[in-house]
Design a protein around this motif. Structure first.
Motif, PDB file in Angstrom:
ATOM      1  N   ASP A  94       0.827  -1.206   0.000  1.00 42.02           N
ATOM      2  CA  ASP A  94       0.000   0.000   0.000  1.00 42.02           C
ATOM      3  C   ASP A  94       0.864   1.262   0.000  1.00 42.02           C
ATOM      4  OD1 ASP A  94       0.856  -0.113   2.690  1.00 42.02           O
ATOM      5  OD2 ASP A  94      -1.087  -0.793   3.414  1.00 42.02           O
ATOM      6  N   GLU A  95       2.046   1.193   0.594  1.00 40.29           N
ATOM      7  CA  GLU A  95       2.960   2.340   0.564  1.00 40.29           C
ATOM      8  C   GLU A  95       3.522   2.554  -0.847  1.00 40.29           C
ATOM      9  OE1 GLU A  95       5.855   1.593   3.595  1.00 40.29           O
ATOM     10  OE2 GLU A  95       4.360   1.562   5.208  1.00 40.29           O
ATOM     11  N   VAL A  96       3.832   1.459  -1.533  1.00 36.81           N
ATOM     12  CA  VAL A  96       4.271   1.562  -2.923  1.00 36.81           C
ATOM     13  C   VAL A  96       3.165   2.184  -3.773  1.00 36.81           C
ATOM     14  CG1 VAL A  96       4.956   0.244  -4.967  1.00 36.81           C
ATOM     15  CG2 VAL A  96       5.868  -0.383  -2.716  1.00 36.81           C
ATOM     16  N   GLY A 132      10.116   2.389  -3.327  1.00 40.51           N
ATOM     17  CA  GLY A 132      10.189   3.733  -2.769  1.00 40.51           C
ATOM     18  C   GLY A 132      10.108   4.780  -3.843  1.00 40.51           C
ATOM     19  N   ALA A 133      10.585   5.961  -3.511  1.00 36.58           N
ATOM     20  CA  ALA A 133      10.609   7.065  -4.462  1.00 36.58           C
ATOM     21  C   ALA A 133      11.692   8.040  -4.046  1.00 36.58           C
ATOM     22  CB  ALA A 133       9.256   7.771  -4.525  1.00 36.58           C
ATOM     23  N   TRP A 134      12.240   8.727  -5.030  1.00 35.89           N
ATOM     24  CA  TRP A 134      13.216   9.798  -4.807  1.00 35.89           C
ATOM     25  C   TRP A 134      12.552  11.117  -5.144  1.00 35.89           C
ATOM     26  CZ3 TRP A 134      17.013  11.995  -8.729  1.00 35.89           C
ATOM     27  CH2 TRP A 134      17.905  12.883  -8.103  1.00 35.89           C
ATOM     28  N   LEU A 135      12.655  12.080  -4.229  1.00 38.56           N
ATOM     29  CA  LEU A 135      12.101  13.427  -4.414  1.00 38.56           C
ATOM     30  C   LEU A 135      13.278  14.369  -4.621  1.00 38.56           C
ATOM     31  CD1 LEU A 135       9.556  13.341  -1.415  1.00 38.56           C
ATOM     32  CD2 LEU A 135       9.369  12.247  -3.672  1.00 38.56           C
ATOM     33  N   SER A 247      -4.464   5.830  -1.731  1.00 44.10           N
ATOM     34  CA  SER A 247      -3.933   4.656  -1.043  1.00 44.10           C
ATOM     35  C   SER A 247      -3.447   4.939   0.363  1.00 44.10           C
ATOM     36  CB  SER A 247      -2.782   4.041  -1.854  1.00 44.10           C
ATOM     37  OG  SER A 247      -3.258   3.485  -3.057  1.00 44.10           O
ATOM     38  N   ALA A 248      -3.317   6.225   0.735  1.00 43.42           N
ATOM     39  CA  ALA A 248      -2.890   6.554   2.102  1.00 43.42           C
ATOM     40  C   ALA A 248      -3.895   6.042   3.132  1.00 43.42           C
ATOM     41  CB  ALA A 248      -2.691   8.062   2.248  1.00 43.42           C
ATOM     42  N   THR A 249      -5.165   5.927   2.743  1.00 50.88           N
ATOM     43  CA  THR A 249      -6.174   5.385   3.657  1.00 50.88           C
ATOM     44  C   THR A 249      -5.845   3.938   4.019  1.00 50.88           C
ATOM     45  OG1 THR A 249      -7.873   6.829   2.718  1.00 50.88           O
ATOM     46  CG2 THR A 249      -8.628   4.896   3.933  1.00 50.88           C
TER      47      THR A 249
END
Length: 371
Positions: A94-96, A132-135, A247-249
């Protein structure tokens, strides 16, 4: 009595300094008042994380503008700034999903990573991490260095700092202090949560409380270098841009079932690395008008345990512990009030002062007609 100032700024934290810097660019004569002999509050007790990408709405607009100001002022004032961005480490599907939705909204501001991509950015990370992700736009500074360097540089630009000067009252055209009255065409009150001490009616109307944080400085596993800041799935529940993703929910529901103690202390599991190599880790959040002075050890141990788990190590050596305190107001990220003509009360009521202050300041001075 000194000559009348064009602008008096009450408070030498990052919000006050941002307004002083903007006023200097506008050619104004500025006096800054602070009750201490240097900044010792929330402006130096934070991660030094200019976390602009994860913001939303006005906070994102202010953060993007502030980014350019941080880079400009770092070159002028001579303090360290990192452009390594932020890595968000995801440990559940869900985090992805949140990060995929976020990348779709933001385009090049968010670069999705698989597990190998996260490990390419981070030298040590838990085997639980699956993506993950890069910002890339996010910045880092050392707040202990940067805030002091900004004040020194501003003093060299003609800003008059009056340290160890407590403000006792504010009205149109004047600021009253323990060292006398300062006359001013315009006044900005930037005292964070202490607005309830100076202008309680403003604080009450805005619902200002104190948010108490628990933070630590720890040794870095194997003396590794972490170039980016690091966020986690818990961060997705703290930052408006991430939390707005559908998806944060699911992330919140899963954590409520699996790790309710983390939500009970409102943990934002994250860390940054200081220039000296240690990590700044945290943080938990507790809200109230007055906090007890006693820190419970289980909360601190929870922060240590979860950070070690995120890094995939057995233990972390604590170098220092501290409380951070910032102004908080439910449902509002900023307080911008006009109690008297020519006076503005400004506070970042969401813990993102380092991220947004330099973008907020021009709006406030425009509203004052200070040019």
């Amino acid at each position: 009595m000194n000559p009348r100032a064009d602008l008096v700024v009450v408070g030498a934290g990052i919000v006050g300094l941002a307004h002083a810097a903007e006023a200097v660019d506008r050619g104004l004569r500025v006096v800054v008042l602070d009750r201490d002999e240097r900044a010792v509050g929330a402006s130096i007790r934070n991660f030094g994380h200019i976390c602009l990408t994860a913001q939303h709405g006005d906070a994102l607009i202010y953060g993007l503008a502030a980014r350019e100001r941080w880079l400009h002022l770092a070159a002028k004032a001579g303090f360290w700034v990192s452009e390594a961005g932020t890595v968000v480490a995801a440990r559940a599907p869900d985090e992805v999903a949140v990060l995929a939705e976020f990348a779709e909204q933001r385009g090049d501001q968010v670069r999705p990573l698989d597990a190998a991509g996260v490990r390419a950015h981070l030298p040590v990370v838990s085997p639980e991490v699956i993506g993950g992700a890069w910002l890339p736009l996010d910045l880092r500074v050392d707040p202990r260095e940067a805030v002091a360097a900004l004040a020194t540089w501003l003093a060299g630009q003609g800003v008059e700092f009056r340290w160890r000067t407590t403000v006792t009252g504010v009205e149109s055209g004047a600021v009253h202090t323990t060292c006398g009255t300062v006359a001013a065409d315009h006044v900005v009150v930037a005292v964070g949560h202490d607005v309830d001490r100076l202008l309680p009616e403003v604080a009450d109307a805005a619902g200002v409380q104190r948010c108490l944080l628990r933070m630590m400085q720890v040794s870095t596993p194997d003396s590794q270098t972490f170039a980016p800041a690091v966020l986690s799935g818990l961060s997705m529940l703290r930052y408006a841009g991430l939390n707005a993703c559908p998806s944060a929910t699911a992330v919140r529901e899963r954590l409520t079932r699996a790790d309710p103690e983390l939500l009970e202390v409102a943990m934002n599991l994250m860390f940054t690395q200081r220039p000296d190599g240690d990590l700044v880790i945290g943080d938990t959040h507790r809200y109230g008008h007055t906090h007890d002075p006693f820190d419970d050890e289980p909360t601190g141990e929870l922060v240590l345990r979860e950070t070690a788990r995120l890094l995939g190590v057995d233990r972390l050596e604590v170098r220092a512990r501290w409380r951070g305190v910032y102004a908080a107001a439910e449902g509002a990220e900023f307080l911008h009030a006009n109690p008297f003509p020519g006076v503005r009360v400004v506070s970042v009521t969401s813990g993102i002062g380092m991220t947004t202050a330099f973008g907020l300041a021009p709006t406030v001075l425009d509203s004052l007609g200070a040019s």
